[in-house]
Design a protein around this motif. Structure first.
Motif, PDB file in Angstrom:
ATOM      1  N   THR A 131     -18.851  23.398  75.101  1.00  0.00           N
ATOM      2  CA  THR A 131     -19.638  23.017  76.279  1.00  0.00           C
ATOM      3  C   THR A 131     -18.839  22.105  77.195  1.00  0.00           C
ATOM      4  O   THR A 131     -19.246  21.862  78.332  1.00  0.00           O
ATOM      5  CB  THR A 131     -20.931  22.291  75.872  1.00  0.00           C
ATOM      6  N   ALA A 212     -23.379  15.621  79.062  1.00  0.00           N
ATOM      7  CA  ALA A 212     -24.446  15.408  78.074  1.00  0.00           C
ATOM      8  C   ALA A 212     -25.031  14.009  78.156  1.00  0.00           C
ATOM      9  O   ALA A 212     -26.186  13.786  77.771  1.00  0.00           O
ATOM     10  CB  ALA A 212     -23.902  15.670  76.663  1.00  0.00           C
ATOM     11  N   ASN A 213     -24.257  13.064  78.660  1.00  0.00           N
ATOM     12  CA  ASN A 213     -24.719  11.680  78.747  1.00  0.00           C
ATOM     13  C   ASN A 213     -25.233  11.288  80.118  1.00  0.00           C
ATOM     14  O   ASN A 213     -26.108  10.407  80.215  1.00  0.00           O
ATOM     15  CB  ASN A 213     -23.586  10.723  78.355  1.00  0.00           C
ATOM     16  N   GLN A 219     -31.708  10.764  79.697  1.00  0.00           N
ATOM     17  CA  GLN A 219     -30.704  10.421  78.704  1.00  0.00           C
ATOM     18  C   GLN A 219     -29.884   9.206  79.130  1.00  0.00           C
ATOM     19  O   GLN A 219     -29.624   8.300  78.323  1.00  0.00           O
ATOM     20  CB  GLN A 219     -29.770  11.614  78.457  1.00  0.00           C
ATOM     21  N   ARG A 301     -20.204  10.530  71.643  1.00  0.00           N
ATOM     22  CA  ARG A 301     -20.023  11.979  71.562  1.00  0.00           C
ATOM     23  C   ARG A 301     -20.154  12.402  70.105  1.00  0.00           C
ATOM     24  O   ARG A 301     -20.001  11.583  69.196  1.00  0.00           O
ATOM     25  CB  ARG A 301     -18.629  12.381  72.084  1.00  0.00           C
ATOM     26  N   THR A 320     -24.669  11.178  70.567  1.00  0.00           N
ATOM     27  CA  THR A 320     -25.325  10.929  71.859  1.00  0.00           C
ATOM     28  C   THR A 320     -26.755  10.423  71.713  1.00  0.00           C
ATOM     29  O   THR A 320     -27.460  10.277  72.707  1.00  0.00           O
ATOM     30  CB  THR A 320     -25.332  12.215  72.713  1.00  0.00           C
TER      31      THR A 320
END
Length: 367
Positions: A131, A212-213, A219, A301, A320
Motif C-alpha cells: 500500500t 494511513a496516519n 485517525q 507503522r 498505527t
C-alpha cells in the motif's frame, strides 16, 4: 566517463551529498569519473528542497526537470518524458538513482529503455507493504537495476532471494549516515528553540506523513490526542509535512503541548532529533538517524523497510493503533527503552565505497 545522479525529493538530497563529495575528491586525485546532477523537481518547495542543497554543500543542479506537483502517475510521466529528452540530447554512461521516491523509479525505467545502465543506492530494502508507493518504487527499480548498492545484510538477502547474483550486490553502508556524521558539529537549533523554551532531553519530536496516519481526520486526531495525553507535559515539536497539513487544518482539539512548526532544514531538524527525549515518526530515514544518534524512536507503522533500526538500533514498531502509544511512552519515561547500537558499515564512508566501485565498473579510476 560521466554518470547522471538523480535527485528529486527531500530524502534524496542527504543521500547524494556524500557521493558528490567523494567524486570530487577522486577527481582532484586524478580520477576520471564525472557526474551530471539532475534534479527532477519532484519536491519544488524551497523548504523541501532548496534549503538542503545550500546546507549540505550540494552544487546547483546541472539540469532541473521542473516537474512540479501532480498525482503519482502525472509526476512519473512528466519525469520520464523530460529525462528521456535529456538523455536523447546528451547521453550519460550510467544513471545513478537513490532511495525509493517517484523520481527513482521513473528515471531508472527511462534510462533502461535507452540502454543506459542503472545503479541503485539503497537497493534491496523491503517493507512488504504494497500500500506504500515507496514499496512499489523499490520493487520496480530493483527489477531493472544493473548494480545494487546496499545498506544492510537484510537488503542483501532480499536481493539474493529475488535472483540477483552476488557480483552485482555491493554492501557499502548508508550514505544518509555519511551526511549525518559529516554534519554533527554543524547542527544548530532552529529559531524557535528559545521561544518555545526547549531544553535538551525535555521535549519530543514527531513527524507524520504516511497516508494511513494522516489522510483520515479521525485517525490523525486520535494519534495526536494519544501522544498529548501521555507525553507528561513535555512539548511535542511537530514539523508538519504538506500532506499532513491538508488534513490537520480540519482537526480540532489539538493537545496543548503540541508545537506545530514548518518543515525544518537539515541542520535544524537533526539538532532537534539529537537533543530530543525521543522521536515519534512514520518515516524510515528518521529511524536511521535516531539509531545512530542513540535517541529512542517509536515508529507508527506495522512494517519497516529498515529492520536493522529495530534489531540493532533504538527503533521500535508500534503500529498505527493509538492505544499503543501510551504504554510505549510509559516505558520511555520509566527508563526502560532499549539501548541501541550502530548497524554494520554505517561509518561515514559509504559514499567513498560507492565511488570506488563505480570507478572499477566504468573503468574511470586514475590513470
Amino acid at each position: 566517463m560521466r554518470i547522471d545522479i538523480i535527485a528529486g525529493a527531500r530524502p534524496n538530497f542527504a543521500k547524494i551529498a556524500p557521493i558528490i563529495r567523494a567524486i570530487e575528491a577522486r577527481r582532484a586525485a586524478g580520477g576520471r569519473l564525472r557526474y551530471r546532477l539532475v534534479h527532477t523537481g519532484q519536491h519544488y518547495d524551497a523548504r523541501m528542497s532548496g534549503d538542503f542543497f545550500e546546507q549540505l554543500g550540494i552544487p546547483a543542479p546541472d539540469v532541473n526537470l521542473e516537474v512540479g506537483s501532480g498525482t503519482q502517475a502525472e509526476q512519473t510521466a512528466a519525469i520520464m518524458t523530460r529525462y528521456e529528452a535529456l538523455l536523447l540530447a546528451e547521453r550519460s554512461d550510467l544513471c545513478l538513482v537513490v532511495g525509493d521516491v517517484t523520481s527513482t523509479m521513473a528515471c531508472a525505467i527511462t534510462a533502461q529503455k535507452l540502454c543506459v545502465p542503472v545503479a541503485h543506492v539503497e537497493a534491496g530494502i523491503r517493507s512488504g507493504d504494497w500500500t506504500m508507493p515507496e514499496e512499489i518504487n523499490r520493487m520496480v527499480t530493483d527489477a531493472i537495476t544493473n548494480h545494487f548498492f546496499t545498506t544492510s545484510e537484510f537488503a542483501n538477502a532480499h536481493l539474493r532471494r529475488s535472483g540477483v547474483a552476488d557480483d552485482r550486490i555491493f554492501f557499502v553502508g548508508n550514505t544518509m549516515i555519511d551526511t549525518l556524521l559529516a554534519n554533527l558539529e554543524r547542527l544548530r537549533p532552529p529559531p524557535f528553540w528559545h521561544e518555545m523554551g526547549l531544553h535538551a532531553g525535555h521535549y519530543l519530536v514527531m513527524t507524520l506523513h504516511r497516508p494511513a496516519n494522516v489522510d483520515s481526520e479521525t485517525q490523525l486526531r486520535a494519534l495526536l490526542q494519544a501522544i498529548g495525553a501521555h507525553s507528561r507535559g513535555l512539548p511535542v515539536v511537530f514539523p508538519v509535512h504538506p500532506r499532513t497539513a491538508k488534513t490537520l487544518k480540519d482537526v480540532s482539539g489539538l493537545p496543548a503541548g503540541l508545537q506545530l512548526v514548518e518543515p525544518q532544514p537539515y541542520l535544524e531538524f537533526n539538532y532537534l532529533v539529537k537533543h530530543a527525549k525521543a522521536v515519534i515518526t512514520d518515516s524510515g530515514g528518521i529511524t536511521e538517524e535516531a539509531t545512530v544518534l542513540g535517541i529512542p524512536c517509536m515508529t507508527l507503522r506495522d512494517t519497516t523497510e529498515r529492520p536493522e533500526t529495530v534489531t540493532v538500533g533504538t527503533n521500535e514498531l508500534l503500529g498505527t493503533d493509538p492505544a499503543s502509544i501510551g504504554p510505549a511512552l510509559q516505558r520511555l519515561f520509566e527508563g526502560q527503552w532499549k539501548r541501541g547500537g550502530t548497524p554494520q558499515r554505517w561509518d561515514g564512508r559509504s559514499g567513498e565505497r560507492i565511488v570506488a566501485t563505480l570507478e572499477r565498473l566504468l573503468g574511470a579510476a586514475a590513470g
